[in-house]
Design an enzyme around this catalytic site. Structure first.
Site: not given
Length: 417
Positions: A58, A273-276, A280
């Site tokens: 993401s 920011g952003h996490d993704g 896995g």
């Protein structure tokens, strides 16, 4: 940043969490430090390199949103024009605008019901979880629609547009989750053989929401765009993108949300920011505008998110004021009112709270059972983590106790069905 110490920390944490390979890149004082550890694929044993492309999940949304804001800066698109008008179908999506889509306040469900269909068909069939602008609800389907907007406005495919407008100007070599040169994701290590490789599976419709594969060094270059200096985005457009959207509460994901970019807060500091997560993999991007600092992390193991939280503590000890994960304040367990048992729906995804087999309650998510659901007096609830066996924060109920109208889980709003 002391390169040797960063290398020691990254290698040690990867071993502790059973992550086959990881990268860390830090931009500070105009200089980027990159370290990596482990292998790209558990079986093939090719070492991770500074340029290894990891599926970033993401975090792709931040790239897609940046392309949209570049189009807005060039007056090719308007943030508050209804999407239906932009696509030549005034009745489409009920007044949803690009601003709604980018900030996850469109009310669209999280994912398409039929991933083999077309984006516009899915949008027409979607049942909103709330009116546009009323609440935050994370939506991959919304970003599929953003991709359609980009294609209509530019006359290019989403891939062509993200490469031409964003990646190549930043000197980033494009790669995608299914590319042969992309690093493999891995499941959690469950035995002496270690974590096993897993295949990437992303429907083409959702490419604007999660298809990119980048290195940590590439992510730093993406983050550099958002340091508040004129460049790909002018200062006014960037400020609009970064500004926190009122009433958008991304419960369980972040402390706030802008237009395609998350806010992570710690005392008086705010990092963007952003996490993704892909299949896995786990990747994190953090941007400190005040300190002109960018931190990017990639891991090709399912335990990468846990590794990131430990890495933040190590980086803070080295002087980086990264926001720590803020666990909810202790709250008093309370009985779950019988009126709150039932099914809550977000598109095709069902969440059911029901009595447990041995008393108490449990949560069922599309057939998967999460036992020992415990409600607290702040309306939040925990379930037992299937990996650690410990209670883990999960979500919260919305509405009057005993008459809940919705639940929030992982930033997604699900309405009482």
């Amino acid at each position: 940043m002391p390169t040797r110490r960063l290398q020691e920390v990254l290698t040690g944490l990867a071993g502790r969490h059973g992550v086959p390979g990881a990268q860390l890149a830090v931009l500070e004082d105009g200089l980027t430090t990159v370290v990596q550890t482990g292998v790209e694929h558990q079986d093939r044993r090719r070492p991770m390199s500074p340029s290894s492309a990891v599926p970033i999940g993401s975090v792709t949304k931040l790239a897609t949103a940046t392309v949209v804001m570049a189009l807005i800066a060039d007056d090719d698109l308007e943030l508050d024009q209804p999407v239906g008008e932009l696509l030549g179908d005034p009745g489409l999506a009920g007044g949803v605008t690009p601003r709604h889509l980018l900030s996850h306040t469109s009310g669209l469900p999280s994912d398409p019901a039929d991933v083999t269909g077309t984006c516009l068909r899915e949008i027409r069939a979607a049942i909103p979880v709330c009116p546009p602008g009323a609440a935050f609800s994370y939506s991959n389907l919304g970003y599929a629609l953003v991709g359609s907007l980009i294609e209509v406005v530019t006359g290019m495919t989403w891939r062509e547009a993200v490469e031409a407008i964003l990646l190549r100007p930043l000197k980033i070599e494009p790669a995608y989750a299914e590319s042969p040169r992309t690093v493999s994701g891995h499941g959690r290590a469950t035995g002496p053989a270690g974590a096993r490789p897993v295949e990437q599976a992303l429907p083409p419709m959702l490419e604007p929401a999660g298809a990119l594969a980048l290195s940590a060094a590439d992510l730093v270059e993406l983050g550099r765009v958002h340091l508040g200096k004129p460049g790909l985005l002018d200062v006014v457009t960037a400020a609009d993108m970064h500004r926190r959207v009122p009433d958008a509460e991304p419960f369980g994901l972040a402390d706030g949300w802008g237009l395609g970019i998350a806010h992570y807060e710690d005392e008086d500091e705010v990092w963007l920011g952003h996490d993704g997560t892909a299949d896995g993999t786990s990747c994190q991007l953090r941007i400190d505008q005040a300190g002109a600092c960018v931190v990017a992390f990639t891991a090709n193991g399912a335990a990468g998110t846990d590794m990131w939280h430990d890495l933040v503590a190590e980086l803070r000890a080295l002087g980086l004021s990264l926001p720590e994960r803020r666990l909810p304040a202790p709250a008093r367990p309370v009985p779950i009112p019988t009126g709150d048992f039932g099914t809550y729906r977000n598109g095709a995804l069902d969440y059911t709270i029901r009595p447990g087999d041995h008393g108490g309650a449990e949560l069922v998510v599309d057939g998967e059972v999460f036992p020992e659901l415990t409600l607290h007096d702040d309306a939040s609830f925990t379930v037992r983590d299937p990996v650690t066996g410990r209670p883990a924060p999960c979500g919260r109920l919305r509405g009057t106790p005993g008459e809940a109208t919705a639940i929030e889980i992982g930033g997604r709003l699900a309405r009482r069905h």
